[in-house]
Design an enzyme around this catalytic site. Sequence first.
Site, PDB file in Angstrom:
ATOM      1  N   ALA A   6      65.384   8.296   5.086  1.00  0.00           N
ATOM      2  CA  ALA A   6      66.196   7.093   4.884  1.00  0.00           C
ATOM      3  C   ALA A   6      65.451   5.770   5.123  1.00  0.00           C
ATOM      4  O   ALA A   6      65.460   4.892   4.248  1.00  0.00           O
ATOM      5  CB  ALA A   6      67.449   7.193   5.761  1.00  0.00           C
ATOM      6  N   ASP A  65      70.961   9.867   7.616  1.00  0.00           N
ATOM      7  CA  ASP A  65      70.909   9.042   6.401  1.00  0.00           C
ATOM      8  C   ASP A  65      72.004   7.998   6.384  1.00  0.00           C
ATOM      9  O   ASP A  65      71.904   6.988   5.685  1.00  0.00           O
ATOM     10  CB  ASP A  65      71.004   9.922   5.155  1.00  0.00           C
ATOM     11  CG  ASP A  65      69.726  10.705   4.991  1.00  0.00           C
ATOM     12  OD1 ASP A  65      69.572  11.740   5.674  1.00  0.00           O
ATOM     13  OD2 ASP A  65      68.858  10.243   4.228  1.00  0.00           O
ATOM     14  N   LYS A 101      70.601  15.706   6.584  1.00  0.00           N
ATOM     15  CA  LYS A 101      70.191  16.804   5.701  1.00  0.00           C
ATOM     16  C   LYS A 101      71.108  18.012   5.837  1.00  0.00           C
ATOM     17  O   LYS A 101      71.518  18.373   6.945  1.00  0.00           O
ATOM     18  CB  LYS A 101      68.736  17.162   6.037  1.00  0.00           C
ATOM     19  CG  LYS A 101      68.101  18.260   5.210  1.00  0.00           C
ATOM     20  CD  LYS A 101      68.195  18.036   3.722  1.00  0.00           C
ATOM     21  CE  LYS A 101      67.618  16.741   3.242  1.00  0.00           C
ATOM     22  NZ  LYS A 101      67.924  16.459   1.812  1.00  0.00           N
ATOM     23  N   ARG A 145      68.727   7.210  -5.118  1.00  0.00           N
ATOM     24  CA  ARG A 145      69.255   8.233  -4.205  1.00  0.00           C
ATOM     25  C   ARG A 145      70.542   7.693  -3.580  1.00  0.00           C
ATOM     26  O   ARG A 145      70.542   6.587  -3.047  1.00  0.00           O
ATOM     27  CB  ARG A 145      68.222   8.593  -3.112  1.00  0.00           C
ATOM     28  CG  ARG A 145      66.977   9.244  -3.726  1.00  0.00           C
ATOM     29  CD  ARG A 145      66.201  10.061  -2.764  1.00  0.00           C
ATOM     30  NE  ARG A 145      66.901  11.237  -2.297  1.00  0.00           N
ATOM     31  CZ  ARG A 145      66.511  11.953  -1.250  1.00  0.00           C
ATOM     32  NH1 ARG A 145      65.442  11.587  -0.562  1.00  0.00           N
ATOM     33  NH2 ARG A 145      67.183  13.025  -0.877  1.00  0.00           N
ATOM     34  N   ARG A 186      60.404   9.679   0.881  1.00  0.00           N
ATOM     35  CA  ARG A 186      61.762  10.124   1.209  1.00  0.00           C
ATOM     36  C   ARG A 186      61.989   9.877   2.693  1.00  0.00           C
ATOM     37  O   ARG A 186      61.098   9.419   3.392  1.00  0.00           O
ATOM     38  CB  ARG A 186      62.022  11.584   0.792  1.00  0.00           C
ATOM     39  CG  ARG A 186      60.908  12.580   0.828  1.00  0.00           C
ATOM     40  CD  ARG A 186      60.363  12.921   2.176  1.00  0.00           C
ATOM     41  NE  ARG A 186      61.414  13.315   3.096  1.00  0.00           N
ATOM     42  CZ  ARG A 186      61.343  13.239   4.391  1.00  0.00           C
ATOM     43  NH1 ARG A 186      60.227  12.789   4.976  1.00  0.00           N
ATOM     44  NH2 ARG A 186      62.325  13.619   5.169  1.00  0.00           N
TER      45      ARG A 186
HETATM   46  O1  MRU Z   1      66.202  14.318   1.415  1.00  0.00           O
HETATM   47  P1  MRU Z   1      65.352  13.641   2.463  1.00  0.00           P
HETATM   48  O2  MRU Z   1      64.087  14.351   2.760  1.00  0.00           O
HETATM   49  O3  MRU Z   1      65.135  12.173   2.141  1.00  0.00           O
HETATM   50  O4  MRU Z   1      66.262  13.712   3.762  1.00  0.00           O
HETATM   51  C1  MRU Z   1      65.775  13.207   4.971  1.00  0.00           C
HETATM   52  C2  MRU Z   1      66.702  13.402   6.094  1.00  0.00           C
HETATM   53  O5  MRU Z   1      67.744  14.005   5.985  1.00  0.00           O
HETATM   54  C3  MRU Z   1      66.327  12.705   7.372  1.00  0.00           C
HETATM   55  O6  MRU Z   1      66.798  13.427   8.477  1.00  0.00           O
HETATM   56  C4  MRU Z   1      66.967  11.312   7.375  1.00  0.00           C
HETATM   57  O7  MRU Z   1      66.657  10.631   6.200  1.00  0.00           O
HETATM   58  C5  MRU Z   1      66.529  10.521   8.546  1.00  0.00           C
HETATM   59  S1  MRU Z   1      64.857  10.040   8.408  1.00  0.00           S
HETATM   60  C6  MRU Z   1      64.414   9.167   9.784  1.00  0.00           C
END
Ligand code: MRU
Length: 372
Positions: free
Chosen positions: A55, A244, A255, A90, A53
């Site tokens: 991005a 993301d 998030k 996703r 997980r």
């Molecule tokens: O649901 P997730 O754990 O994939 O969400 C991750 C986030 O919100 C991160 O802050 C985002 O993907 C940036 S990762 C460098």
Amino acid sequence: MKVNGKPTRTIWLESDGSTVGVIDQTALPHRFATLKLATLDDAARAIATMQVRGAPLIGAAAAYGMCLALRADASDEAIDRAYAVLLKTRPTAINLKWALDMMVAVIRNRPRSERAAAAYKRAAEICDEDVAINQAIGRHGLKLIEDIAAKKKPGEPVNVLTHCNAGWLATVDVGTATGPIYAAHDKGVKLHVWVDETRPRNQGASLTAWELGQHGVPHTVIADNTGGHLMQHGMVDMVITGTDRVSAQGDVCNKIGTYLKALAAKDNNVPFYIGAPSPSIDFALNDGAAIPIEQRGGEEQATMTGRTADGRIETVTVIPEGSPVANYGFDVTPARLVTGLITERGVLPATRDGLARAFPERVNGLRVGVGR
Ligand code: MRU
């Protein structure tokens, strides 16, 4: 970054030259486990269930998912099917579509016999580019941390607050929000990180705290609602989160809960920065309000998973039986609340003009370039 002292990436090509290794992030922080992905379905499942997980890592895993699909069948139909299967795993992180488009661009116009090899080469490049981008974000963000450190009394740490996990676990290596943090720590700048636990999946408490601990960065895990109080009492010098998807006008999707931190930061004059690699910028979408927000299963909200005193991993229900739940994965922070986007090409204003000037080639097409 290092796990138990050993340099480790979050995704790698196995020694057989075709299957793909990943860290199973659902086992952390209690157990460090790896998984082998051998098929398109393995890759799609790993992304959808959040074994991988974050991005940038979602993008890298999708790129290798395309390789695994081509290994079995390199026809045009198989490429289309793999694209569709991976794209729906996703919905929010634009890196997923970005990586799939990159892959299709190098495989589509080749003879079938060459497609798999070209795909593996491009997937490896996407991973290496991610690391270079994050290192550049680290260099640009380091300067911001050093500027704050210069105004501190001797021995006082710079207090950084972060949300979710935008660390090396969310990328191929280094991390976006953590890039500046690791760069500062490695340079000897005294700092301390407030880690939002990030309910419902606890990426902060389980993943960010774990990786900061592995690297020796001083940190404290806080409940999600604590940040505003800390800011009111001068205990946060800056916020750095990941993203993301950044819209063309600089709105930031990240998030769930990030927006509330941005509001509190604005009210308390705390600078609010985003580690924003260019593959996370969606130049095709102007307004952040149009970003699709993932809603996940209610069981994530209704339960908590942890380790019991005798070492068992247990999941317990924390709400009354029958209470409805809503589980929105992300929210959008309007550009006006963002102090700056830390990209591989420098710290940019969160504006359409700022983004377009720094990435002119992206405004009309899908390309990426590492910092300058
Ligand atoms: O649901 P997730 O754990 O994939 O969400 C991750 C986030 O919100 C991160 O802050 C985002 O993907 C940036 S990762 C460098």
